[in-house]
Enzyme design. Structure first.
Site, PDB file in Angstrom:
ATOM      1  CB  SER A 191       3.036   6.908  -3.736  1.00 22.88           C
ATOM      2  OG  SER A 191       4.141   7.042  -2.882  1.00 22.88           O
TER       3      SER A 191
ATOM      4  N   GLY B 191      -0.462   3.499   6.482  1.00 24.36           N
ATOM      5  CA  GLY B 191      -1.657   3.038   5.766  1.00 24.36           C
ATOM      6  C   GLY B 191      -2.732   2.386   6.625  1.00 24.36           C
TER       7      GLY B 191
ATOM      8  CD  GLU C 135       1.253  -2.102   5.191  1.00 18.85           C
ATOM      9  OE1 GLU C 135       2.111  -1.840   6.046  1.00 18.85           O
ATOM     10  OE2 GLU C 135       0.875  -1.289   4.332  1.00 18.85           O
TER      11      GLU C 135
ATOM     12  CB  THR D 133      -0.873   0.004   1.275  1.00 21.15           C
ATOM     13  OG1 THR D 133      -1.632  -1.204   1.294  1.00 21.15           O
ATOM     14  CG2 THR D 133      -1.829   1.178   1.296  1.00 21.15           C
TER      15      THR D 133
HETATM   16  C1  5RP Z   1       1.774   1.804   4.348  1.00 21.87           C
HETATM   17  C2  5RP Z   1       3.239   1.772   4.211  1.00 21.87           C
HETATM   18  C3  5RP Z   1       3.831   2.338   2.957  1.00 21.87           C
HETATM   19  O1  5RP Z   1       4.566   1.346   2.345  1.00 21.87           O
HETATM   20  C4  5RP Z   1       4.713   3.495   3.318  1.00 21.87           C
HETATM   21  O2  5RP Z   1       3.918   4.480   3.944  1.00 21.87           O
HETATM   22  C5  5RP Z   1       5.409   4.075   2.088  1.00 21.87           C
HETATM   23  O3  5RP Z   1       4.539   4.806   1.291  1.00 21.87           O
HETATM   24  P1  5RP Z   1       5.015   5.522  -0.016  1.00 21.87           P
HETATM   25  O4  5RP Z   1       5.442   4.466  -0.986  1.00 21.87           O
HETATM   26  O5  5RP Z   1       3.796   6.293  -0.492  1.00 21.87           O
HETATM   27  O6  5RP Z   1       6.155   6.451   0.311  1.00 21.87           O
HETATM   28  O7  5RP Z   1       3.938   1.290   5.069  1.00 21.87           O
HETATM   29  O8  5RP Z   1       1.389   1.274   5.586  1.00 21.87           O
END
Ligand code: 5RP
Length: 224
Positions: free
Chosen positions: A27, A97, A103, A25
């Protein structure tokens, strides 16, 4: 291609026919979902995907990936996800997230868990850039907060509308805490052993490898 997209595309090389792939989860994970869906369609790989959140499930469905529920799997072949922080030992901080349980289940049940990050996520110590989230059962949050206050400072997470507490997809609250003593193994043990904490954001000894992008170049770190 930006660094997040680049590292997501690099992760495709670990995908092969008939795999069950866990989808992260965020970007960076979103770039991987799009790239995986395209390759699955073009090369008829017969991939099945399991999502780590409702958000990534919707994203994957829109991209055209066949989704299976977590209830249908015992283990997965590959899990690709981003992280908020990563250190040299491949310890991670995750949790923006709100889906820590899913996860970590995917991370733990994957034959191979590869983290995809850009250089901005590298830290010397986990907890350097962000507070560490703990998902707590709603009735337990004040007791857990009181326990954690002995080691750090923090509070319950407020929702995006700022009119109530944030609620995870499992119906729990989140405590975000900073700890002055940044010993990852000790913090992992403390949070894992505190009753009322359902899951927390330290992913300790779970990642097998990491792909790290920096200005168009990628380096890799692997566990021995
Ligand atoms: C969600 C996460 C995401 O992997 C983490 O926040 C990184 O996000 P992004 O790729 O948008 O920088 O741990 O729980």
């Amino acid at each position: 291609m930006n660094d997040k997209e680049l590292v997501a595309h690099q992760a495709l090389q670990y995908v092969s026919e008939n795999m069950i792939v866990g989808l992260g989860t965020g970007s960076t994970a979103n770039y991987f979902i799009d790239a995986l869906a395209k390759r699955n369609k073009e090369e008829k790989l017969n991939i099945r995907a399991v999502s780590s959140s409702v958000v990534s499930m919707i994203k994957a469905k829109e991209a055209g990936l066949p989704i299976i529920a977590m209830e249908q799997i015992k283990e997965i072949d590959l899990y690709i996800d981003g992280a908020d922080e990563i250190d040299a030992d491949l310890s991670l901080l995750k949790g923006r997230g709100y889906d820590l349980v899913r996860e970590k289940l995917l991370a733990r049940s994957a034959k191979k868990f590869i983290v995809i990050v850009d250089e901005s996520k590298i830290v010397k110590k986990i907890g350097n850039n962000f507070p560490i989230p703990s998902e707590v059962q709603p009735f337990a949050w004040e007791i857990v907060k009181n326990i954690l206050m002995k080691k750090g400072t923090g509070d319950i997470r407020i929702n995006a509308a700022k009119d109530g507490y944030a609620i995870t997809s499992c119906g729990n609250f989140v405590l975000d805490f900073n700890y002055p003593e940044k010993n990852t193994a000790e913090l992992n043990a403390l949070l894992s052993q505190t009753p009322g904490i359902v899951e927390h954001g330290i992913f300790y000894n779970l990642a097998h490898g990491a792909l790290i992008s920096n200005n168009g170049k990628i380096r890799e770190i692997w566990k021995n």
